[in-house]
Design a protein around this motif. Structure first.
Motif, PDB file in Angstrom:
ATOM      1  N   SER A  21       0.832  -1.203   0.000  1.00 41.08           N
ATOM      2  CA  SER A  21       0.000   0.000   0.000  1.00 41.08           C
ATOM      3  C   SER A  21       0.870   1.258   0.000  1.00 41.08           C
ATOM      4  CB  SER A  21      -0.925  -0.004   1.209  1.00 41.08           C
ATOM      5  OG  SER A  21      -1.725   1.152   1.223  1.00 41.08           O
ATOM      6  N   GLN A  22       1.923   1.244   0.811  1.00 38.92           N
ATOM      7  CA  GLN A  22       2.835   2.388   0.876  1.00 38.92           C
ATOM      8  C   GLN A  22       3.595   2.584  -0.435  1.00 38.92           C
ATOM      9  OE1 GLN A  22       1.459   3.882   3.467  1.00 38.92           O
ATOM     10  NE2 GLN A  22       3.432   4.426   4.322  1.00 38.92           N
ATOM     11  N   ILE A  23       3.980   1.493  -1.075  1.00 44.15           N
ATOM     12  CA  ILE A  23       4.684   1.578  -2.358  1.00 44.15           C
ATOM     13  C   ILE A  23       3.788   2.248  -3.398  1.00 44.15           C
ATOM     14  CG2 ILE A  23       5.523   0.170  -4.307  1.00 44.15           C
ATOM     15  CD1 ILE A  23       6.686  -1.758  -2.109  1.00 44.15           C
ATOM     16  N   TYR A  24       2.548   1.795  -3.495  1.00 50.71           N
ATOM     17  CA  TYR A  24       1.612   2.407  -4.437  1.00 50.71           C
ATOM     18  C   TYR A  24       1.357   3.873  -4.097  1.00 50.71           C
ATOM     19  CZ  TYR A  24       0.227  -1.847  -6.969  1.00 50.71           C
ATOM     20  OH  TYR A  24       0.197  -2.952  -7.772  1.00 50.71           O
ATOM     21  N   LEU A  25       1.275   4.182  -2.809  1.00 52.33           N
ATOM     22  CA  LEU A  25       1.057   5.568  -2.393  1.00 52.33           C
ATOM     23  C   LEU A  25       2.235   6.446  -2.802  1.00 52.33           C
ATOM     24  CD1 LEU A  25      -0.790   7.560  -0.918  1.00 52.33           C
ATOM     25  CD2 LEU A  25       0.326   6.865   1.225  1.00 52.33           C
ATOM     26  N   ALA A  26       3.459   5.963  -2.601  1.00 47.61           N
ATOM     27  CA  ALA A  26       4.648   6.719  -3.005  1.00 47.61           C
ATOM     28  C   ALA A  26       4.657   6.921  -4.520  1.00 47.61           C
ATOM     29  CB  ALA A  26       5.919   5.996  -2.553  1.00 47.61           C
ATOM     30  N   MET A  27       4.260   5.901  -5.263  1.00 50.33           N
ATOM     31  CA  MET A  27       4.201   6.014  -6.724  1.00 50.33           C
ATOM     32  C   MET A  27       3.134   7.022  -7.143  1.00 50.33           C
ATOM     33  SD  MET A  27       4.724   2.073  -7.924  1.00 50.33           S
ATOM     34  CE  MET A  27       6.344   1.292  -7.856  1.00 50.33           C
ATOM     35  N   MET A  43      -2.775   4.733  -9.037  1.00 49.84           N
ATOM     36  CA  MET A  43      -1.929   4.307  -7.922  1.00 49.84           C
ATOM     37  C   MET A  43      -2.610   4.540  -6.572  1.00 49.84           C
ATOM     38  SD  MET A  43       0.748   2.935  -9.101  1.00 49.84           S
ATOM     39  CE  MET A  43       1.864   2.882 -10.485  1.00 49.84           C
ATOM     40  N   TYR A  44      -3.330   5.651  -6.427  1.00 50.57           N
ATOM     41  CA  TYR A  44      -4.065   5.880  -5.178  1.00 50.57           C
ATOM     42  C   TYR A  44      -5.089   4.758  -4.968  1.00 50.57           C
ATOM     43  CZ  TYR A  44      -2.292  10.670  -4.455  1.00 50.57           C
ATOM     44  OH  TYR A  44      -1.508  11.772  -4.225  1.00 50.57           O
ATOM     45  N   ASP A  45      -5.801   4.388  -6.027  1.00 47.83           N
ATOM     46  CA  ASP A  45      -6.783   3.303  -5.929  1.00 47.83           C
ATOM     47  C   ASP A  45      -6.108   1.986  -5.563  1.00 47.83           C
ATOM     48  OD1 ASP A  45      -8.808   5.068  -6.590  1.00 47.83           O
ATOM     49  OD2 ASP A  45      -8.970   4.398  -8.679  1.00 47.83           O
ATOM     50  N   GLN A  46      -4.951   1.707  -6.175  1.00 50.19           N
ATOM     51  CA  GLN A  46      -4.217   0.471  -5.881  1.00 50.19           C
ATOM     52  C   GLN A  46      -3.724   0.474  -4.438  1.00 50.19           C
ATOM     53  OE1 GLN A  46      -5.464  -1.146  -8.785  1.00 50.19           O
ATOM     54  NE2 GLN A  46      -3.726  -2.340  -8.139  1.00 50.19           N
ATOM     55  N   ASN A  77      10.593   3.440  -2.093  1.00 53.64           N
ATOM     56  CA  ASN A  77      11.295   4.351  -2.998  1.00 53.64           C
ATOM     57  C   ASN A  77      10.320   5.470  -3.386  1.00 53.64           C
ATOM     58  OD1 ASN A  77      13.193   5.409  -4.738  1.00 53.64           O
ATOM     59  ND2 ASN A  77      12.684   4.006  -6.399  1.00 53.64           N
ATOM     60  N   VAL A  78      10.785   6.711  -3.376  1.00 55.98           N
ATOM     61  CA  VAL A  78       9.881   7.831  -3.670  1.00 55.98           C
ATOM     62  C   VAL A  78      10.242   8.572  -4.951  1.00 55.98           C
ATOM     63  CG1 VAL A  78       9.199   8.152  -1.260  1.00 55.98           C
ATOM     64  CG2 VAL A  78      11.180   9.402  -2.157  1.00 55.98           C
ATOM     65  N   THR A  79      11.306   8.170  -5.610  1.00 50.09           N
ATOM     66  CA  THR A  79      11.684   8.809  -6.871  1.00 50.09           C
ATOM     67  C   THR A  79      11.979   7.730  -7.911  1.00 50.09           C
ATOM     68  OG1 THR A  79      14.017   8.910  -6.257  1.00 50.09           O
ATOM     69  CG2 THR A  79      12.672  10.844  -5.744  1.00 50.09           C
ATOM     70  N   PHE A  80      11.719   8.104  -9.149  1.00 46.95           N
ATOM     71  CA  PHE A  80      11.943   7.206 -10.273  1.00 46.95           C
ATOM     72  C   PHE A  80      12.497   8.016 -11.435  1.00 46.95           C
ATOM     73  CE2 PHE A  80       8.441   5.813  -7.660  1.00 46.95           C
ATOM     74  CZ  PHE A  80       8.802   4.515  -7.355  1.00 46.95           C
ATOM     75  N   ASN A  81      13.275   7.369 -12.272  1.00 48.43           N
ATOM     76  CA  ASN A  81      13.840   8.054 -13.439  1.00 48.43           C
ATOM     77  C   ASN A  81      12.816   8.248 -14.546  1.00 48.43           C
ATOM     78  OD1 ASN A  81      16.492   8.318 -12.367  1.00 48.43           O
ATOM     79  ND2 ASN A  81      16.833   6.151 -12.812  1.00 48.43           N
ATOM     80  N   LYS A  89       9.307  -1.480 -11.500  1.00 45.61           N
ATOM     81  CA  LYS A  89       9.467  -1.747 -10.069  1.00 45.61           C
ATOM     82  C   LYS A  89       8.173  -2.314  -9.488  1.00 45.61           C
ATOM     83  CE  LYS A  89      13.667  -0.142  -9.545  1.00 45.61           C
ATOM     84  NZ  LYS A  89      14.769  -1.082  -9.410  1.00 45.61           N
ATOM     85  N   LEU A  90       7.058  -1.785  -9.941  1.00 46.54           N
ATOM     86  CA  LEU A  90       5.767  -2.269  -9.484  1.00 46.54           C
ATOM     87  C   LEU A  90       5.581  -3.740  -9.866  1.00 46.54           C
ATOM     88  CD1 LEU A  90       2.462  -0.641  -9.259  1.00 46.54           C
ATOM     89  CD2 LEU A  90       2.576  -2.509 -10.897  1.00 46.54           C
ATOM     90  N   PHE A  91       5.907  -4.100 -11.100  1.00 46.00           N
ATOM     91  CA  PHE A  91       5.794  -5.484 -11.542  1.00 46.00           C
ATOM     92  C   PHE A  91       6.695  -6.390 -10.706  1.00 46.00           C
ATOM     93  CE2 PHE A  91       7.235  -9.034 -14.270  1.00 46.00           C
ATOM     94  CZ  PHE A  91       6.023  -9.693 -14.380  1.00 46.00           C
ATOM     95  N   GLU A  92       7.935  -5.980 -10.488  1.00 47.30           N
ATOM     96  CA  GLU A  92       8.858  -6.766  -9.661  1.00 47.30           C
ATOM     97  C   GLU A  92       8.289  -6.977  -8.258  1.00 47.30           C
ATOM     98  OE1 GLU A  92      12.595  -4.664  -9.630  1.00 47.30           O
ATOM     99  OE2 GLU A  92      12.840  -4.880 -11.803  1.00 47.30           O
ATOM    100  N   HIS A  93       7.673  -5.952  -7.715  1.00 49.33           N
ATOM    101  CA  HIS A  93       7.102  -6.062  -6.376  1.00 49.33           C
ATOM    102  C   HIS A  93       5.927  -7.041  -6.375  1.00 49.33           C
ATOM    103  CE1 HIS A  93       6.065  -5.086  -2.292  1.00 49.33           C
ATOM    104  NE2 HIS A  93       4.813  -4.930  -2.691  1.00 49.33           N
ATOM    105  N   GLU A  94       5.082  -6.981  -7.386  1.00 49.47           N
ATOM    106  CA  GLU A  94       3.940  -7.902  -7.439  1.00 49.47           C
ATOM    107  C   GLU A  94       4.407  -9.352  -7.562  1.00 49.47           C
ATOM    108  OE1 GLU A  94       1.062  -7.330  -6.496  1.00 49.47           O
ATOM    109  OE2 GLU A  94       0.855  -5.175  -6.686  1.00 49.47           O
TER     110      GLU A  94
END
Length: 172
Positions: A21-27, A43-46, A77-81, A89-94
């Protein structure tokens, strides 16, 4: 009653769902400040959905005579390139979450806890869907490439993304 080992494994999964939940929120926050309103709303919904997954586990543990634990979370993580990197990153986490659920199912079978095994089947199906959604999004991002117009349309359309999986379809 839950065995101590299953209770611990379920509490570990509660932490993983909370971190999800926190990962999606940061995204969502990253996407929002980049002007990707559709991605941010997705992402908020996820994030909300992952929190509901966590609460479902909390209630199950408590209902089965265990004690659900609220633990410290790793900061996401809160920043992405790029938004592509974010979705990778989201796919890897899932995939990681799926592996964790599968290990949890394995433990329930070893201990012959069929009630918990049955309860976890919803999570198994849910992870098939989560991975399929992430994979579909990455496919769309790869099609877009560096096309800014494509990114605009993707950002607009992501909230209507609907991925059907074999696991979610009712048998005929």
């Amino acid at each position: 009653m839950l065995s101590k080992s299953i209770e611990k494994a379920l509490n570990d999964q509660i932490r993983i769902e909370a971190e999800s939940s926190q990962i999606y929120l940061a995204m969502a926050c990253w996407a929002e400040v980049k002007g990707l309103e559709g991605v941010a709303n997705f992402m908020y919904d996820q994030s909300d959905e992952e929190r509901m997954h966590m609460l479902k586990l909390v209630r199950f543990v408590n209902e089965r005579g265990g004690h659900a634990q609220v633990s410290a979370l790793k900061a996401p993580n809160v920043t992405f390139n790029s938004f592509k990197e974010m979705f990778e990153k989201l796919f890897e986490h899932e995939v990681f979450v799926s592996e964790s659920i599968n290990e949890l199912v394995h433990i329930t079978l070893q201990e012959k806890d069929y009630a918990t095994h049955n309860f976890l089947q919803w999570y198994v199906s849910e992870q098939i869907e989560e991975e399929a959604v992430a994979r579909t999004i990455l496919d769309k991002i790869n099609m877009i490439g560096n096309d800014k117009g494509g990114l605009y349309l993707f950002d607009r359309d992501i909230q209507q993304l609907n991925v059907s999986t074999a696991a979610s379809e009712a048998p005929e």
